[in-house]
Design an enzyme around this catalytic site. Structure first.
Site, PDB file in Angstrom:
ATOM      1  N   GLU A  71       0.901  -1.159   0.000  1.00 28.49           N
ATOM      2  CA  GLU A  71       0.000   0.000   0.000  1.00 28.49           C
ATOM      3  C   GLU A  71       0.930   1.197   0.000  1.00 28.49           C
ATOM      4  O   GLU A  71       1.276   1.735   1.040  1.00 28.49           O
ATOM      5  CB  GLU A  71      -0.877  -0.044   1.250  1.00 28.49           C
ATOM      6  CG  GLU A  71      -2.154   0.735   1.111  1.00 28.49           C
ATOM      7  CD  GLU A  71      -2.028   2.198   1.448  1.00 28.49           C
ATOM      8  OE1 GLU A  71      -1.222   2.897   0.808  1.00 28.49           O
ATOM      9  OE2 GLU A  71      -2.761   2.640   2.337  1.00 28.49           O
ATOM     10  N   GLU A  89       4.478   8.419  -4.161  1.00 25.40           N
ATOM     11  CA  GLU A  89       5.304   7.921  -3.050  1.00 25.40           C
ATOM     12  C   GLU A  89       6.323   6.894  -3.523  1.00 25.40           C
ATOM     13  O   GLU A  89       6.929   6.191  -2.721  1.00 25.40           O
ATOM     14  CB  GLU A  89       4.413   7.333  -1.941  1.00 25.40           C
ATOM     15  CG  GLU A  89       3.853   8.437  -1.052  1.00 25.40           C
ATOM     16  CD  GLU A  89       2.815   7.960  -0.041  1.00 25.40           C
ATOM     17  OE1 GLU A  89       2.722   6.745   0.207  1.00 25.40           O
ATOM     18  OE2 GLU A  89       2.095   8.819   0.482  1.00 25.40           O
TER      19      GLU A  89
HETATM   20  N1  SAH Z   1       0.848  -1.255   4.964  1.00 25.37           N
HETATM   21  C1  SAH Z   1       0.369  -0.335   5.998  1.00 25.37           C
HETATM   22  C2  SAH Z   1       1.030   1.014   5.927  1.00 25.37           C
HETATM   23  C3  SAH Z   1       0.973   1.721   4.603  1.00 25.37           C
HETATM   24  S1  SAH Z   1       1.761   3.299   4.608  1.00 25.37           S
HETATM   25  C4  SAH Z   1      -1.128  -0.236   5.902  1.00 25.37           C
HETATM   26  O1  SAH Z   1      -1.657  -0.539   4.848  1.00 25.37           O
HETATM   27  O2  SAH Z   1      -1.775   0.160   6.867  1.00 25.37           O
HETATM   28  C5  SAH Z   1       3.178   3.016   3.629  1.00 25.37           C
HETATM   29  C6  SAH Z   1       4.406   2.647   4.438  1.00 25.37           C
HETATM   30  O3  SAH Z   1       5.379   2.200   3.542  1.00 25.37           O
HETATM   31  C7  SAH Z   1       5.039   3.787   5.198  1.00 25.37           C
HETATM   32  O4  SAH Z   1       5.188   3.385   6.529  1.00 25.37           O
HETATM   33  C8  SAH Z   1       6.405   3.997   4.528  1.00 25.37           C
HETATM   34  O5  SAH Z   1       7.404   4.343   5.474  1.00 25.37           O
HETATM   35  C9  SAH Z   1       6.672   2.632   3.930  1.00 25.37           C
HETATM   36  N2  SAH Z   1       7.469   2.531   2.685  1.00 25.37           N
HETATM   37  C10 SAH Z   1       7.237   3.192   1.533  1.00 25.37           C
HETATM   38  N3  SAH Z   1       8.064   2.772   0.562  1.00 25.37           N
HETATM   39  C11 SAH Z   1       8.837   1.789   1.096  1.00 25.37           C
HETATM   40  C12 SAH Z   1       9.864   0.951   0.575  1.00 25.37           C
HETATM   41  N4  SAH Z   1      10.218   1.009  -0.703  1.00 25.37           N
HETATM   42  N5  SAH Z   1      10.449   0.087   1.424  1.00 25.37           N
HETATM   43  C13 SAH Z   1      10.058  -0.008   2.718  1.00 25.37           C
HETATM   44  N6  SAH Z   1       9.077   0.760   3.262  1.00 25.37           N
HETATM   45  C14 SAH Z   1       8.462   1.647   2.451  1.00 25.37           C
END
Ligand code: SAH
Length: 672
Positions: free
Chosen positions: A144, A153
């Site tokens: 996500e 993002e």
């Molecule tokens: N999966 C959770 C949070 C989603 S928010 C849910 O659905 O509730 C997205 C998260 O991904 C954030 O915490 C951000 O720090 C992390 N993130 C984004 N890109 C990333 C990457 N390439 N590798 C590791 N973490 C990542």
């Protein structure tokens, strides 16, 4: 470890060195993060859960072990869903350290520590192999990583890497696919966020029109996304020129290329008009068949969309480089260009296949006129607000005399031009046309008599507006600047605005409360560790602070009458002592007291004011109408008092509000 961080105080303008805790940035990020908003997004959560269950089933039906890779696990939610759905093992990747730590605790607390491995790394650093972070490649990819623009993002490069190195060929992906939709519209309101319209000046000798320089007129603007709660845009504020069409789709189960590219569709306008804006949103299908769909479609496309409120995913407004007349039925080509992280659009007359391929320029828009760097979108909207201009026009006419020597203190203000058209002969402008307006490149406290050609200022004006302002009262910088230039003012100087007042009202939010409300149990998983972490970060510094929100996008109901709580007299210099007030405000409607909203009103002259907050309470239910160009300050109460009947409510909320003239900060405390 402690670090010293330098920053300009937005209200006083002075440079401050603050000793910051090493974790300060973390706390800021956590306190203002969107995790709570995401976890309150029931529609999102249930659809992810359904999609994950279906993917685990498909893998099991093939007789394989279900190995999940969850990139950006946050609280660990999607991995816990997968483990509950029967996945054999989950690798939960999270780059943000405090969140990864929280995920470890949450996974442990919910009893999944033998099924889920939390890895605190960026996904592109993750290794696979017997000694690696992952024993083997995964066959289910869950993520996500989307923002309102879908790719902002960094979802595309992350997927590109994951398919190359972290997952098996033919893996299942949840979501399976994303689709971006567009609709062409004409909208004076939205167009006013990107272009400067002619300014009408009512002078004594008739109306004059200030036209915008052609550099600004023809400038494509800035590439940053304009994301808004489109569901708050009334249908009367735009005209639909095309049907909703699919711009492009991304299949997340297949290898992905993140390199810059373009997509083109042909549109047949359903109405003639001026094509100015591309409205856009996306949906995600959680499974290949598309039966589990989560959509950001606005209310006129999907009537129930307003019920699925979310702030982490909204809708996008893209400004075409120039407005283009379109005719009903006469086809046009719409091109979406993208790089790894952003999108932009252009519209052309429909042409043949070969011809249109020849000319695809994919450079993103860059502001050439400087105005788009100086003014953000709400500021453009504010400057284009004719009613507002009229108030300044009227008040300037009252105070300007033919021999006035004026100084304007405001960022990127049109007041000097307005005053010039109204006949002011001598105009100085600090901080930031013609012979009649002299721009002084000096901070107010460094102003010298020679800057002013040894003249004394007889009229000091400001909107006031400063680009450094985040909260409404940060524009009190005008008062500090006025104080700094005191020695250059005549004894009978006119100050415009002559004063300002701070107003306050208790409200119940329709939805905004979610972003600061604890989640507790989410889809059966205990995420209170995250609630505690957010609370801890809020208490770190922000506890007694308000936060800025553009309330036209976030409906609320007034529970009290609006109340003036503090006044600031710009005719006097900033006092040495603090200005504070205590009092109580009566609750006049039943509802949940989520917080207080605060805003400023500027009294240009004794009888002309501009209001940056509440415009009116539109009906007996208490629905509020807010200034559409400004952010208001929202102070969320730590506990919410709820009641069905008015008599059960505390009849009043007591408050204490203090303006510290040394620091320029406003602190507040409320008791229900
Ligand atoms: N999966 C959770 C949070 C989603 S928010 C849910 O659905 O509730 C997205 C998260 O991904 C954030 O915490 C951000 O720090 C992390 N993130 C984004 N890109 C990333 C990457 N390439 N590798 C590791 N973490 C990542």
């Amino acid at each position: 470890m402690k670090t010293f961080c330098g920053r300009a105080n937005p209200t006083t303008g002075s440079m401050e060195w603050l000793e910051e805790d090493e974790d300060y940035d973390y706390h800021q990020e956590i306190a203002r993060s969107r995790y709570a908003d995401m976890l309150h997004d029931k529609d999102r959560n249930t659809k992810y859960y359904q999609g994950i269950r279906a993917a685990v089933c498909r893998v099991k039906e093939r007789g394989e072990k279900a190995i999940v890779l969850d990139i950006g696990t946050g609280t660990g939610l999607l991995s816990m869903m997968a483990a509950s759905a029967g996945a054999d093992f989950c690798y939960a990747i999270e780059v943000f350290k405090p969140m990864a730590n929280a995920a470890v605790k949450i996974v442990e607390k919910n009893g999944f520590h033998d099924k889920i491995k939390v890895i605190n790394k960026h996904s592109t650093e993750v290794t696979v192999g017997p000694d690696g972070d992952m024993q083997c490649r995964a066959n289910i990819l869950v993520t996500e990583l989307f923002d309102t623009e879908l790719i902002g993002e960094g979802a595309l490069p992350t997927y590109e890497h994951a398919h190359k190195y972290l997952v098996q060929e033919g893996c299942e992906a949840v979501p399976h696919r994303a689709t971006v939709y567009v609709q062409l519209v004409e909208s004076k309101r939205m167009w006013s966020w990107n272009k400067l319209f002619p300014v009408h000046v009512e002078a004594e000798d008739g109306e004059k029109i200030i036209v915008c320089p052609s550099e600004v007129e023809n400038c494509p603007g800035v590439p940053s996304v304009c994301d808004i709660q489109l569901n708050q845009m009334p249908s009367t504020d735009f005209t639909i020129l095309s049907d909703v069409v699919t711009m492009f789709s991304v299949d997340f189960s297949k290898p992905i290329r993140s390199a810059s590219t373009y997509y083109r569709v042909q549109l047949e306008p359903v109405k003639s008009g001026k094509a100015q804006i591309v409205l856009s949103w996306w949906d995600i299908d959680m499974d290949p068949s598309g039966t589990i769909n989560c959509t950001m479609a606005p209310y006129w496309v999907k009537s129930t969309s307003a019920f699925q409120w979310r702030d982490h995913w909204m809708q996008c407004v893209y400004f075409l480089p120039n407005e283009e007349p379109v005719l009903q039925g006469e086809k046009v080509d719409l091109t979406a260009c993208r790089d790894e992280y952003s999108l932009w659009y252009k519209l052309q007359k429909a042409r043949g296949e070969e011809e249109s391929k020849a000319d695809v320029r994919v450079e993103s828009p860059v502001c050439r006129c400087q105005a788009h760097l100086l003014w953000n979108r709400p500021r453009f909207g504010e400057l284009n607000d004719q009613n507002r201009t009229r108030q300044y026009n009227k008040s300037l006419m009252k105070v300007l005399k033919t021999d006035s020597v004026c100084l304007c203190i405001s960022d990127g203000s049109l007041l000097p031009v307005l005053a010039h058209y109204l006949g002011a002969k001598q105009f100085f402008r600090a901080n930031n046309l013609e012979d009649k307006i002299k721009i002084i490149e000096a901070r107010p406290e460094l102003l010298t008599p020679s800057h002013l050609e040894d003249k004394k200022i007889s009229v000091l004006v400001g909107e006031p507006f400063f680009t450094t302002s985040l909260l409404p009262w940060h524009n009190l910088y005008f008062w500090y600047a006025r104080t700094a230039v005191a020695s250059h003012l005549t004894s009978d100087v006119t100050i415009l605005p002559q004063s300002a007042s701070l107003h306050m009202m208790i409200v119940e939010f329709q939805d905004l409360w979610r972003i600061r409300s604890p989640c507790g149990i989410c889809e059966g998983f205990d995420v209170r560790t995250m609630d505690d972490m957010i609370q801890n970060s809020l208490n770190f510094r922000e506890s007694k602070e308000a936060e800025p929100h553009p309330l036209w996008e976030y409906p609320c109901k007034s529970l009290s009458d609006p109340q003036e709580v503090l006044t600031f007299d710009f005719r006097e210099t900033v006092p040495q002592h603090c200005v504070s007030t205590k009092g109580s405000v009566n609750l006049v409607r039943k509802g949940k007291s989520h917080g207080a909203v605060l805003w400023m009103e500027y009294h240009l002259t004794a009888d002309i004011s501009v209001n940056t907050g509440l415009l009116q309470i539109s009906n007996e239910k208490g629905n509020c109408e807010w200034n559409p160009h400004c952010k208001q300050a929202v102070y969320f109460f730590s506990s919410v008092i709820e009641s069905e009947v008015l008599s059960d409510l505390p009849s009043a909320v007591t408050y204490a509000i203090k303006f510290d003239t040394k620091t320029g900060e406003i602190t507040m405390d409320f008791k229900l």
